[in-house]
Scaffold this active site. Structure first.
Site, PDB file in Angstrom:
ATOM      1  NE  ARG A  58      -4.012   1.937   2.199  1.00 40.98           N
ATOM      2  CZ  ARG A  58      -4.146   2.859   3.148  1.00 40.98           C
ATOM      3  NH1 ARG A  58      -3.340   2.835   4.195  1.00 40.98           N
ATOM      4  NH2 ARG A  58      -5.047   3.805   3.042  1.00 40.98           N
ATOM      5  CG  HIS A  62      -1.310   5.584  -0.039  1.00 45.49           C
ATOM      6  ND1 HIS A  62      -2.038   6.589   0.534  1.00 45.49           N
ATOM      7  CD2 HIS A  62      -2.106   4.486  -0.001  1.00 45.49           C
ATOM      8  CE1 HIS A  62      -3.219   6.127   0.909  1.00 45.49           C
ATOM      9  NE2 HIS A  62      -3.278   4.856   0.595  1.00 45.49           N
ATOM     10  CG  ASN A  88      -1.662   9.160   2.993  1.00 46.27           C
ATOM     11  OD1 ASN A  88      -2.228   8.285   2.350  1.00 46.27           O
ATOM     12  ND2 ASN A  88      -0.940  10.106   2.411  1.00 46.27           N
ATOM     13  CG  HIS A 216      -8.991  -4.350  -1.969  1.00 44.26           C
ATOM     14  ND1 HIS A 216     -10.137  -3.650  -2.204  1.00 44.26           N
ATOM     15  CD2 HIS A 216      -8.036  -3.424  -1.714  1.00 44.26           C
ATOM     16  CE1 HIS A 216      -9.894  -2.364  -2.098  1.00 44.26           C
ATOM     17  NE2 HIS A 216      -8.624  -2.203  -1.812  1.00 44.26           N
TER      18      HIS A 216
END
Length: 344
Positions: A58, A62, A88, A216
């Site tokens: 992740r 990001h 975040n 996911h």
């Protein structure tokens, strides 16, 4: 901000008609131990905390679409980074693992391996260690001299996003429809999805999003991110047993901060179970379940990945390579930080 268009080859982008090429085995001579050092730290971190695989993956999401290490910068008295952006804050984790990797790399080959390249490699290693596919990470990213809290706040799609919103966000950064579905399986963790800084760099087909969705297959989400999912009690996408279990979890004291697994069947394994769950009405986030209920095209792609895990793996690899090349700084742009948390 410069305009970036994707060139014909996977590892080449063009900035104002100047070719910028990321390379495989870039550190073969300058820092031959780089990839083994990164893998060793990731393997150790995941062995101590299985959630860390999703966390490191992740972090890379990001950091991209820019893929410049900006998400790692700490706030200072005169600088505001991206860590306190709403998607975040109290959500991203794994920074200490990146710190440890960077510290060892600096002792072995100082000022050679960028923080952005560490993030890209650690993401790949997290997938591999979790049982997913491997790919050759293209290197050569430089680290940014700044960050944008505003972009991180405004451009990350929320967990309640509809399919049109998700598609638009991915297209804005040059990722296609299939990319969205393939990568989605790893996007969310704790508070929000990690479709990062969606800056308007390039345009492609919307298929990357379907691939991204597959990310996911790892990770967890807080009850607060799927509260609207708990309200429904009817409809074609409702799995009542699944819904009741979620309601029980999230109705407890401190319910909003409680974590639910994105994949109940194989939460620590990178596989295609995420897509199978969606077809059974067990998508945790509303934006996940929408992939099979709101749009025929996305449903067909979900079906194909549920039936063919190898097809998902192949598309996921390609989408990760595509995403990892978006908006990168190379050559004389940016720098190689000595400490990932601060600009040199």
């Amino acid at each position: 901000m410069v305009s970036i268009n994707v060139a014909n080859t996977m590892n080449e982008t063009c900035v104002d008609d100047i070719s910028i090429v990321l390379q495989i085995d870039l550190y073969k001579n300058s820092c031959p131990e780089a990839e083994s050092i990164i893998y060793s730290w990731v393997e150790n971190a995941v062995s101590q905390d299985s959630r860390m695989a999703a966390s490191l993956l992740r972090l890379h999401f990001h950091d991209c679409f820019g893929c410049d290490g900006s998400v790692l910068l700490d706030d200072t008295e005169d600088f505001t980074g991206e860590k306190t952006a709403l998607p975040n804050l109290n959500s991203l984790r794994g920074f200490e693992v990146i710190d440890a990797i960077k510290s060892e790399l600096e002792s072995v080959c100082p000022q050679t391996v960028s923080c952005a390249d560490i993030l890209a490699t650690a993401a790949r290693d997290s997938v591999v260690i979790s049982g997913g596919p491997s790919w050759e990470v293209e290197m050569g990213r430089k680290d940014s001299l700044g960050a944008s809290k505003e972009a991180a706040t405004n451009n990350i799609p929320g967990p309640n996003s509809t399919v049109p919103i998700l598609v638009a966000k991915f297209q804005n950064v040059g990722l296609s429809f299939n990319d969205m579905i393939a990568l989605s399986g790893d996007i969310f963790y704790d508070n929000a999805p990690c479709i990062c800084k969606c800056l308007n760099y390039i345009t492609m087909k919307p298929s990357i999003g379907i691939v991204v969705a597959g990310a996911h297959t790892l990770g967890m989400a807080r009850c607060s991110t799927f509260s609207s999912r708990l309200q429904g009690s009817n409809g074609p996408d409702i799995n009542l047993d699944f819904l009741q279990n979620l309601q029980q979890l999230c109705s407890q004291t401190d319910g909003n901060s409680r974590l639910a697994r994105l994949d109940l069947v194989s939460p620590a394994t990178f596989d295609n179970q995420y897509y199978i769950n969606l077809l059974s009405g067990e998508g945790l986030l509303p934006s996940d379940q929408a992939l099979v209920t709101d749009d025929y095209q996305t449903r067909q792609l979900v079906l194909s990945y549920a039936e063919d895990p190898l097809a998902f793996f192949e598309d996921f690899k390609n989408s990760m390579l595509k995403m990892g090349s978006l908006g990168v700084l190379t050559g004389t742009d940016g720098q190689i930080r000595g400490n990932c948390r601060v600009v040199n």
